[in-house]
Design a protein around this motif. Structure first.
Motif, mmCIF file in Angstrom:
data_model
loop_
_atom_site.group_PDB
_atom_site.id
_atom_site.type_symbol
_atom_site.label_atom_id
_atom_site.label_comp_id
_atom_site.label_asym_id
_atom_site.label_seq_id
_atom_site.Cartn_x
_atom_site.Cartn_y
_atom_site.Cartn_z
ATOM 1 N N THR A 47 0.819 -1.192 -0.056
ATOM 2 C CA THR A 47 -0.092 -0.163 -0.080
ATOM 3 C C THR A 47 0.825 1.219 0.066
ATOM 4 O O THR A 47 2.196 1.090 0.232
ATOM 5 C CB THR A 47 -0.844 0.134 1.061
ATOM 6 O OG1 THR A 47 -0.004 0.430 2.378
ATOM 7 C CG2 THR A 47 -1.741 -1.305 1.578
ATOM 8 N N THR A 48 0.263 2.399 -0.560
ATOM 9 C CA THR A 48 0.898 3.661 -0.266
ATOM 10 C C THR A 48 -0.129 4.800 -0.404
ATOM 11 O O THR A 48 -1.030 4.552 -1.070
ATOM 12 C CB THR A 48 2.056 4.001 -1.418
ATOM 13 O OG1 THR A 48 2.491 5.173 -1.162
ATOM 14 C CG2 THR A 48 1.529 3.838 -3.010
ATOM 15 N N ASP A 49 0.012 5.871 0.561
ATOM 16 C CA ASP A 49 -0.803 6.925 0.312
ATOM 17 C C ASP A 49 -0.395 8.052 -0.652
ATOM 18 O O ASP A 49 -1.000 8.879 -1.128
ATOM 19 C CB ASP A 49 -0.885 7.513 1.976
ATOM 20 C CG ASP A 49 -1.592 6.421 2.566
ATOM 21 O OD1 ASP A 49 -2.428 5.775 2.071
ATOM 22 O OD2 ASP A 49 -1.511 6.740 3.848
ATOM 23 N N THR A 50 0.831 7.769 -1.182
ATOM 24 C CA THR A 50 1.335 8.681 -2.079
ATOM 25 C C THR A 50 0.751 8.512 -3.664
ATOM 26 O O THR A 50 0.979 7.225 -3.915
ATOM 27 C CB THR A 50 2.866 8.646 -2.125
ATOM 28 O OG1 THR A 50 3.480 8.760 -0.648
ATOM 29 C CG2 THR A 50 3.506 9.879 -2.839
ATOM 30 N N ASN B 99 -4.417 4.708 -6.896
ATOM 31 C CA ASN B 99 -4.420 6.335 -6.988
ATOM 32 C C ASN B 99 -3.517 7.103 -7.871
ATOM 33 O O ASN B 99 -2.466 7.279 -7.456
ATOM 34 C CB ASN B 99 -4.287 6.733 -5.376
ATOM 35 C CG ASN B 99 -4.370 8.351 -5.306
ATOM 36 O OD1 ASN B 99 -4.959 8.985 -6.272
ATOM 37 N ND2 ASN B 99 -3.724 8.953 -4.307
ATOM 38 N N TRP C 209 -12.894 8.549 -6.073
ATOM 39 C CA TRP C 209 -12.098 8.793 -4.666
ATOM 40 C C TRP C 209 -13.105 9.314 -3.772
ATOM 41 O O TRP C 209 -13.514 10.468 -4.483
ATOM 42 C CB TRP C 209 -10.511 8.991 -4.624
ATOM 43 C CG TRP C 209 -10.037 8.067 -5.325
ATOM 44 C CD1 TRP C 209 -9.200 8.269 -6.322
ATOM 45 C CD2 TRP C 209 -9.049 7.065 -4.601
ATOM 46 N NE1 TRP C 209 -8.440 7.367 -6.825
ATOM 47 C CE2 TRP C 209 -8.475 6.345 -5.587
ATOM 48 C CE3 TRP C 209 -9.332 6.477 -3.362
ATOM 49 C CZ2 TRP C 209 -7.483 5.244 -5.609
ATOM 50 C CZ3 TRP C 209 -8.592 5.083 -3.306
ATOM 51 C CH2 TRP C 209 -7.798 4.559 -4.443
ATOM 52 N N SER D 184 -9.422 9.283 2.120
ATOM 53 C CA SER D 184 -8.118 8.452 1.976
ATOM 54 C C SER D 184 -8.163 8.121 0.635
ATOM 55 O O SER D 184 -9.102 7.574 0.015
ATOM 56 C CB SER D 184 -8.132 7.323 2.938
ATOM 57 O OG SER D 184 -8.440 5.966 2.310
ATOM 58 N N ARG D 185 -6.818 8.255 0.196
ATOM 59 C CA ARG D 185 -6.819 7.765 -1.120
ATOM 60 C C ARG D 185 -5.426 6.704 -1.290
ATOM 61 O O ARG D 185 -4.431 7.183 -1.797
ATOM 62 C CB ARG D 185 -6.363 8.860 -2.149
ATOM 63 C CG ARG D 185 -7.560 9.774 -2.522
ATOM 64 C CD ARG D 185 -7.212 10.846 -3.681
ATOM 65 N NE ARG D 185 -8.366 11.427 -4.040
ATOM 66 C CZ ARG D 185 -8.273 12.154 -5.250
ATOM 67 N NH1 ARG D 185 -7.285 11.855 -6.063
ATOM 68 N NH2 ARG D 185 -9.423 12.594 -5.898
ATOM 69 N N SER D 186 -5.754 5.557 -0.764
ATOM 70 C CA SER D 186 -4.525 4.569 -0.727
ATOM 71 C C SER D 186 -4.364 3.776 -1.864
ATOM 72 O O SER D 186 -5.716 3.198 -2.126
ATOM 73 C CB SER D 186 -4.959 3.565 0.587
ATOM 74 O OG SER D 186 -4.423 4.286 1.922
#
Ligand SMILES: [Zn+2]
Ligand SMILES: [Zn+2]
Lengths: 371, 322
Positions: free
Chosen positions: B232-235, B265, B290, B294-296
């Motif tokens: 996973t990443t939030d970037t 994302n 989205w 949160s945009r994971s």
């Protein structure tokens, strides 16, 4: 040695045809009449001798006949069968229709009478082929169910039977003289000599799943369609193989022009025809006609005498084109339902197409196709 | 004017796990609906359905030279023919042999045009015998593959094991496949609505993950074993970087990767980008927008010889921050 030409989707388009203009006019050279959709899926179209009637197999276990008199007749149920008719060809001498079913029966339709010629333990008879000898009266019938293939003579006696195939037999084709039969399967084709039981079968190898086979009318070539969106061609004399690739879709149908000069195939957005004069199609791109925007050719049928091929498309369009001139005309406009059967009358004056909804188009040629 | 595609459920599982019991339960409880059942072998237990077609398990390699790029030739023929019949099927159910590799079956639905045009694979349901699974999974690698491919796992015969063994079986299953939903059953008695109409291969429903399944409890297996790796990443992801990496990875390692699912994302995009794959066959689409919270991006691989650390750094290198 391959004929790996990439197909140019723009080539061979109808001159002046603008796909966005919706101008899908039937050529004035064709008289089109059409019956309303039956609502069942056609599985084959066969035209009886004398060209009086087309017989169409349907997924509702019915055989329907349609008079070709262009007198406004509607398809009539000719016979009900107890399993789905999944394969049909004109029987010996063009008299009657030979039918394979998913109930494992080999049937013969004569008028409206259905007789059972052979049956399996239930394995679907998905492939059949007929050879008529020079007398026009006698001949051979072949059928395949699962891995097994059987050839019967006109009286029903077994000429040859074999299950020595690596997979289900997916195509059958007699040599034009009827002395041999080719069976297509996974990883190639097996060719049996029918006139000499002691002769070992010849295996033509090419990796992959071969789903149809057609022997050229001059006996020189055996061509297969493949699951892998390509065709393969073997020169019978020296068994040299040639690959014909570049198709956007899998190839469902093959047809040889009457003189054996070209093999035409479905699988592109045009009808593609490979030049098989001389040594075969190597190094030459296919000729193309009949570009249909957003359509894929599903069925092809060569004219019985001229260098003309009909193509049936995924959108229901039917095109008739000249192979060498790469010109085409619309014989039936799009119905939105894919063409699933296509056949010419023996004299080449009439073409019959059936689409997946069960609409049947009868197209009469008003003038000679090749001047 | 496209007709709704007929959903196909694939039931796999080792001999005796309870596949046919499940099949018969579906057919009995869904009475009034019309199913085509395709089986590879007639077992001891009869199948209670009007139409049962015997398949031949013909596995055909595509001629691209790759051993994982296979389809089931018999299914192409059977399904194409069945769809010409007048019968309007509510669904099709395919029961594989105990030792069948699910990959060729699954790939058939994404490779063959005629099959794709008429039917859609709804879900892979794997029936696991809680009693014998732990012993058998080390003996028969197909068993691990069937679990790894599954969208739904019927953990069956739970009445025959104690709580410790049941937990051990569940841990083993989760180690192989973090994406699948596990349903504990006795005598294959799963609620039918949890087995049918799952849309597991429907891109619009990809990665509607239950959050618990993504918790990182890293119980590393041996590298040759099948594992699930979730990243996973939030970037936000840089589309070009990601595309280059995933194409290369699947080309090179697709044989080892049984299933892939991802929801991304992508930088500058309002909608989710969803994709899934089976070995080298990939399918992708734009998903729902989205919501602001949160945009994971999430990515899951199930396969062999997967190095989580290496995969994670490759994935993180696809972000706009990298
Ligand atoms: Zn592969
Ligand atoms: Zn590790």
């Amino acid at each position: 040695m391959t004929a790996d030409a990439l197909i140019n989707p723009q080539a061979g388009g109808v001159p002046g045809f603008n796909p966005d203009a919706g101008a899908r006019l039937v050529s004035p050279a064709v008289g089109l009449s059409e019956t309303p959709a039956v609502g069942a899926h056609p599985t084959f179209v066969v035209i009886e001798p004398g060209q009086a009637r087309a017989v169409i197999g349907f997924g509702d276990k019915r055989l329907r006949g349609l008079s070709l008199a262009l007198d406004g007749a509607q398809p009539q149920v000719v016979a009900d069968v107890d399993a789905t008719p999944i394969a049909g060809v004109a029987d010996i001498g063009g008299k009657g229709v030979l039918i394979g079913t998913d109930g494992g029966t080999l049937l013969r339709l004569d008028g409206s009478d259905v007789t059972t010629l052979a049956s399996t333990d239930g394995a679907w008879i998905g492939q059949i082929a007929v050879h008529t000898d020079k007398s026009g009266e006698a001949g051979l019938r072949a059928f395949a169910a699962g891995k097994s293939m059987t050839v019967l003579d006109g009286e029903g006696s077994v000429v040859l039977t074999s299950d020595d195939h690596p997979s289900t037999v997916a195509g059958l084709s007699f040599s034009p003289d009827g002395t041999k039969i080719a069976a297509a399967h996974y990883d190639g084709v097996t060719v049996y000599t029918l006139t000499d039981a002691k002769q070992k079968p010849v295996r033509l190898d090419w990796h992959g799943s071969h789903t149809a086979v057609a022997w050229s009318p001059n006996g020189k070539f055996i061509v297969t369609a493949m699951q892998d969106k390509e065709m393969h061609c073997w020169r019978w004399k020296d068994k040299t193989g040639m690959r014909m690739s570049g198709y956007p879709s899998k190839i469902r149908a093959l047809t040889w022009t009457a003189d054996g000069g070209y093999v035409a195939a479905s699988g592109a957005d045009t009808v593609t025809s490979w030049d098989c004069s001389g040594k075969g199609p190597s190094g030459k791109p296919p000729l193309e006609f009949g570009y249909v925007y957003n359509g894929i050719v599903m069925q092809v049928a060569a004219h019985p005498t001229d260098g003309v091929v009909a193509g049936g498309y995924s959108d229901g369009t039917v095109m008739i084109g000249t192979v060498e001139q790469e010109t085409a005309m619309i014989a039936r406009p799009s119905s939105g339902s894919a063409i699933s059967g296509l056949a010419w009358t023996a004299d080449g004056t009439t073409l019959v197409a059936a689409d997946e909804q069960g609409a049947i188009a009868v197209m009469r040629m008003k003038e000679a196709l090749v001047s | 004017m496209e007709a709704a595609k007929v959903p196909v459920t694939l039931i796999t599982g080792y001999l005796g796990a309870g596949k046919t019991t499940l099949l018969n339960r579906i057919l009995t409880e869904q009475h009034g609906k019309k199913y085509a059942v395709i089986v590879n072998e007639f077992g001891e237990e009869g199948i209670d359905n009007e139409l049962v077609v015997d398949a031949d398990e013909e596995i055909f390699e595509m001629n691209n030279g790759c051993i994982c790029c296979t389809v089931r030739g018999d299914l192409i023929r059977i399904i194409s023919t069945l769809m010409k019949r007048a019968d309007a099927f509510d669904g099709m159910i395919i029961e594989t042999t105990g030792l069948a590799d699910p990959a060729p079956v699954v790939q058939t639905f994404f490779v063959d045009e005629d099959v794709q045009a008429k039917v859609s694979l709804d879900a892979v349901v794997t029936v696991v015998d809680a009693c014998h699974f732990l012993d058998a999974v080390d003996e028969e690698h197909e068993l691990a593959e069937q679990v790894a491919f599954a969208d739904i796992i019927l953990l069956n015969k739970t009445d025959l094991v104690d709580a410790d063994k049941l937990n051990a079986v569940k841990a083993k299953i989760t180690g192989l496949n973090k994406m699948a939903k596990i349903i504990e059953t006795v005598n294959s008695g799963a609620p039918i609505e949890e087995v049918l109409d799952r849309g597991a291969f429907d891109l619009s429903r990809v990665l509607e993950f239950e959050p618990g399944l993504l918790d990182e409890e890293d119980d590393h297996e041996h590298d040759e074993d099948i594992i699930s790796v979730s990243l996973t990443t939030d970037t936000p992801i840089e589309p070009e970087k990601f595309s280059n990496w995933i194409r290369g990875f699947i080309m090179e390692r697709g044989v080892d990767v049984l299933r892939t699912k991802g929801i991304l994302n992508l930088s500058g995009q309002d909608n989710r980008y969803v994709f899934q794959g089976v070995h080298m066959v990939m399918d992708s689409a734009w998903g729902a927008p989205w919501d602001s919270a949160s945009r994971s991006s999430r990515l899951v691989f199930i396969g062999r010889n997967l190095d989580e650390t290496e995969l994670n750094s490759a994935f993180q290198a696809c972000t706009v921050a990298a």
